[in-house]
Scaffold this motif. Structure first.
Motif, PDB file in Angstrom:
ATOM      1  N   ARG A 207     -11.212   4.944  -4.006  1.00  0.00           N
ATOM      2  CA  ARG A 207     -10.854   3.598  -4.451  1.00  0.00           C
ATOM      3  C   ARG A 207      -9.541   3.584  -5.231  1.00  0.00           C
ATOM      4  N   ALA A 208      -8.546   4.264  -4.687  1.00  0.00           N
ATOM      5  CA  ALA A 208      -7.247   4.323  -5.341  1.00  0.00           C
ATOM      6  C   ALA A 208      -6.606   2.947  -5.438  1.00  0.00           C
ATOM      7  N   ILE A 209      -7.000   2.050  -4.538  1.00  0.00           N
ATOM      8  CA  ILE A 209      -6.408   0.712  -4.530  1.00  0.00           C
ATOM      9  C   ILE A 209      -6.654  -0.009  -5.857  1.00  0.00           C
ATOM     10  N   GLU A 210      -7.770   0.292  -6.507  1.00  0.00           N
ATOM     11  CA  GLU A 210      -8.069  -0.361  -7.780  1.00  0.00           C
ATOM     12  C   GLU A 210      -7.081   0.058  -8.862  1.00  0.00           C
ATOM     13  N   ARG A 211      -6.725   1.321  -8.864  1.00  0.00           N
ATOM     14  CA  ARG A 211      -5.748   1.800  -9.843  1.00  0.00           C
ATOM     15  C   ARG A 211      -4.365   1.228  -9.541  1.00  0.00           C
ATOM     16  N   VAL A 212      -4.013   1.133  -8.289  1.00  0.00           N
ATOM     17  CA  VAL A 212      -2.715   0.580  -7.916  1.00  0.00           C
ATOM     18  C   VAL A 212      -2.613  -0.875  -8.344  1.00  0.00           C
ATOM     19  N   ARG A 213      -3.693  -1.611  -8.151  1.00  0.00           N
ATOM     20  CA  ARG A 213      -3.678  -3.026  -8.538  1.00  0.00           C
ATOM     21  C   ARG A 213      -3.655  -3.198 -10.062  1.00  0.00           C
ATOM     22  N   ALA A 214      -4.246  -2.273 -10.776  1.00  0.00           N
ATOM     23  CA  ALA A 214      -4.313  -2.401 -12.230  1.00  0.00           C
ATOM     24  C   ALA A 214      -2.961  -2.147 -12.890  1.00  0.00           C
ATOM     25  N   ALA A 215      -2.105  -1.357 -12.222  1.00  0.00           N
ATOM     26  CA  ALA A 215      -0.793  -1.043 -12.783  1.00  0.00           C
ATOM     27  C   ALA A 215       0.192  -2.165 -12.461  1.00  0.00           C
ATOM     28  N   PRO A 216       1.162  -2.381 -13.314  1.00  0.00           N
ATOM     29  CA  PRO A 216       2.142  -3.435 -13.021  1.00  0.00           C
ATOM     30  C   PRO A 216       2.944  -3.098 -11.783  1.00  0.00           C
ATOM     31  N   PRO A 217       3.206  -4.083 -10.915  1.00  0.00           N
ATOM     32  CA  PRO A 217       3.962  -3.823  -9.690  1.00  0.00           C
ATOM     33  C   PRO A 217       5.429  -3.576  -9.993  1.00  0.00           C
ATOM     34  N   GLY A 218       6.168  -3.225  -8.945  1.00  0.00           N
ATOM     35  CA  GLY A 218       7.604  -3.023  -9.091  1.00  0.00           C
ATOM     36  C   GLY A 218       8.318  -4.346  -9.280  1.00  0.00           C
ATOM     37  N   GLY A 219       9.617  -4.307  -9.118  1.00  0.00           N
ATOM     38  CA  GLY A 219      10.417  -5.490  -9.395  1.00  0.00           C
ATOM     39  C   GLY A 219      10.462  -6.506  -8.283  1.00  0.00           C
ATOM     40  N   GLN A 220       9.658  -6.371  -7.248  1.00  0.00           N
ATOM     41  CA  GLN A 220       9.643  -7.343  -6.166  1.00  0.00           C
ATOM     42  C   GLN A 220       8.221  -7.480  -5.624  1.00  0.00           C
ATOM     43  N   ALA A 221       8.012  -8.534  -4.859  1.00  0.00           N
ATOM     44  CA  ALA A 221       6.692  -8.748  -4.269  1.00  0.00           C
ATOM     45  C   ALA A 221       6.352  -7.583  -3.349  1.00  0.00           C
ATOM     46  N   GLU A 222       5.092  -7.146  -3.390  1.00  0.00           N
ATOM     47  CA  GLU A 222       4.670  -5.999  -2.593  1.00  0.00           C
ATOM     48  C   GLU A 222       3.702  -6.422  -1.500  1.00  0.00           C
ATOM     49  N   PHE A 223       3.847  -5.804  -0.347  1.00  0.00           N
ATOM     50  CA  PHE A 223       2.922  -6.007   0.761  1.00  0.00           C
ATOM     51  C   PHE A 223       2.064  -4.757   0.847  1.00  0.00           C
ATOM     52  N   LEU A 224       0.752  -4.935   0.844  1.00  0.00           N
ATOM     53  CA  LEU A 224      -0.169  -3.811   0.747  1.00  0.00           C
ATOM     54  C   LEU A 224      -0.771  -3.471   2.103  1.00  0.00           C
ATOM     55  N   VAL A 225      -0.665  -2.201   2.464  1.00  0.00           N
ATOM     56  CA  VAL A 225      -1.233  -1.683   3.708  1.00  0.00           C
ATOM     57  C   VAL A 225      -2.297  -0.658   3.357  1.00  0.00           C
ATOM     58  N   VAL A 226      -3.520  -0.889   3.823  1.00  0.00           N
ATOM     59  CA  VAL A 226      -4.625   0.044   3.589  1.00  0.00           C
ATOM     60  C   VAL A 226      -4.712   1.020   4.754  1.00  0.00           C
ATOM     61  N   ARG A 227      -4.763   2.301   4.418  1.00  0.00           N
ATOM     62  CA  ARG A 227      -4.904   3.361   5.423  1.00  0.00           C
ATOM     63  C   ARG A 227      -6.279   4.005   5.304  1.00  0.00           C
ATOM     64  N   SER A 228      -6.700   4.646   6.375  1.00  0.00           N
ATOM     65  CA  SER A 228      -7.914   5.468   6.379  1.00  0.00           C
ATOM     66  C   SER A 228      -9.156   4.755   5.872  1.00  0.00           C
ATOM     67  N   PRO A 229      -9.539   3.643   6.515  1.00  0.00           N
ATOM     68  CA  PRO A 229     -10.779   2.980   6.095  1.00  0.00           C
ATOM     69  C   PRO A 229     -12.027   3.777   6.465  1.00  0.00           C
ATOM     70  N   PHE A 230     -11.890   4.741   7.388  1.00  0.00           N
ATOM     71  CA  PHE A 230     -13.039   5.535   7.825  1.00  0.00           C
ATOM     72  C   PHE A 230     -12.952   6.951   7.251  1.00  0.00           C
ATOM     73  N   GLY A 231     -12.415   7.885   8.013  1.00  0.00           N
ATOM     74  CA  GLY A 231     -12.286   9.256   7.536  1.00  0.00           C
ATOM     75  C   GLY A 231     -13.619   9.845   7.110  1.00  0.00           C
TER      76      GLY A 231
END
Length: 327
Positions: A207-231
């Motif tokens: 669930r790394a996405i939760e940590r990424v969302r909790a941190a402040p984003p960079g200086g521009q709008a970000e588009f999020l791509v999720v990889r490896s939903p299975f594995g």
């Protein structure tokens, strides 16, 4: 197919990972898969120089012809492109035959049997030539997205590497840059404005996405791509669903899940529900995979499934052999 808003266009919520094209999947079958996915509305195709034992980019390039302006080509820099010997190509052919006969070996093949693709130390002076090589194999004059694949934190702060990446954008070879890695890497990449696209692994057990969302984003709008939903998550969730007398499977049935595709459907719905305005990239080696995944992608994101997994599945005892869950 549900679409989401990429910075300047609508794209499919489901992306096609080309990792197996040319290795696990023959070229002829690869083309059938690509064409079928496109006809079903998939417009995002993710490929790396190492994919398909080095053959996937060329296969995608032949697919791209005549439809370049209708699709997103997301390529990578970082993994080395293998040059398999005749013996290794024979091994790949035998591996493909074995996987066709015994599909249950698929999860093993993608980890233990993959040839090539090891990550070499990233060198700034090779980034431009790597991009040009990918463009040649893909038969296109630009990449919609170029992802820095699994870089180190130091790579993301290296001025020479950042300058080389900015240069391929300035020359028009790349439209947008992405970073694909763990949260530490993404945090370092956010120190610059070079990476408007963020690629992160996400499934109920990573669930790394939760940590990424909790941190402040960079200086521009970000588009999020999720990889490896299975594995590895597929095997773990399957064990949980059949364990404890089928208690979790019974609870999942109340959310309209059932055999034979319960595990895959839950994982995919979890990924879409956790990234409702971005895309989910999945490998699809059979027509049935495309049909199933497109059907899930056509639906509204299910936040109820995310809640079910987070509150119920993740609190279940770990199945034997999987150890303690570490979010």
């Amino acid at each position: 197919m549900r679409t989401v808003l990429y910075p300047d266009r609508a794209v499919s919520a489901l992306g096609f990972s080309c990792a197996s094209l040319g290795s696990r999947v023959s070229e002829a079958h690869s083309r059938r898969l690509l064409d079928y996915a496109f006809d079903r509305g998939v417009t995002w195709y993710d490929v790396a120089p190492s994919d398909g034992d080095g053959d996937a980019e060329a296969i995608v390039g032949r697919f791209v012809a005549g439809r370049r302006d209708q699709i997103i080509v997301s390529a990578k820099v970082g993994p080395a492109r293998p040059s398999p010997s005749r013996v290794m190509r024979l091994f790949s052919s035998l591996k493909r035959s074995a996987l066709n006969a015994f599909p249950e070996l698929a999860a093993v093949s993608l980890r233990a049997l993959r040839t090539g693709g090891e990550r070499e130390p990233l060198r700034a002076d090779r980034i431009g030539s790597s991009v040009l090589d990918s463009l040649r194999r893909l038969k296109t004059d630009y990449l919609d997205v170029l992802a820095l694949q699994n870089p180190s934190v130091e790579d993301c702060r290296n001025p020479a590497i950042l300058d080389a990446l900015a240069d391929v954008v300035a020359k028009g070879h790349v439209r947008r840059l992405a970073v694909a890695g763990d949260p530490d890497v993404i945090e370092a990449a956010r120190e610059t404005d070079l990476f408007p696209v963020i690629m992160i692994r996400n499934n109920p057990f990573e669930r790394a996405i939760e940590r990424v969302r909790a941190a402040p984003p960079g200086g521009q709008a970000e588009f999020l791509v999720v990889r490896s939903p299975f594995g590895k998550a597929y095997e773990r969730l399957s064990h949980l669903l059949v364990g404890d007398g089928g208690r979790l499977a019974s609870l999942a049935s109340q959310l309209a899940y059932g055999p034979p595709f319960m595990t895959a459907e839950i994982l995919l719905d979890y990924a879409f529900g956790n990234n409702p305005t971005g895309i989910v990239v999945a490998a699809m080696s059979q027509i049935a995979h495309i049909e199933q995944n497109c059907a899930r992608a056509a639906r509204a994101p299910r936040t109820d499934v995310v809640e079910f997994v987070n509150k119920t599945v993740l609190s279940a005892p770990a199945p034997r052999g999987f150890g303690v869950l570490r979010p």
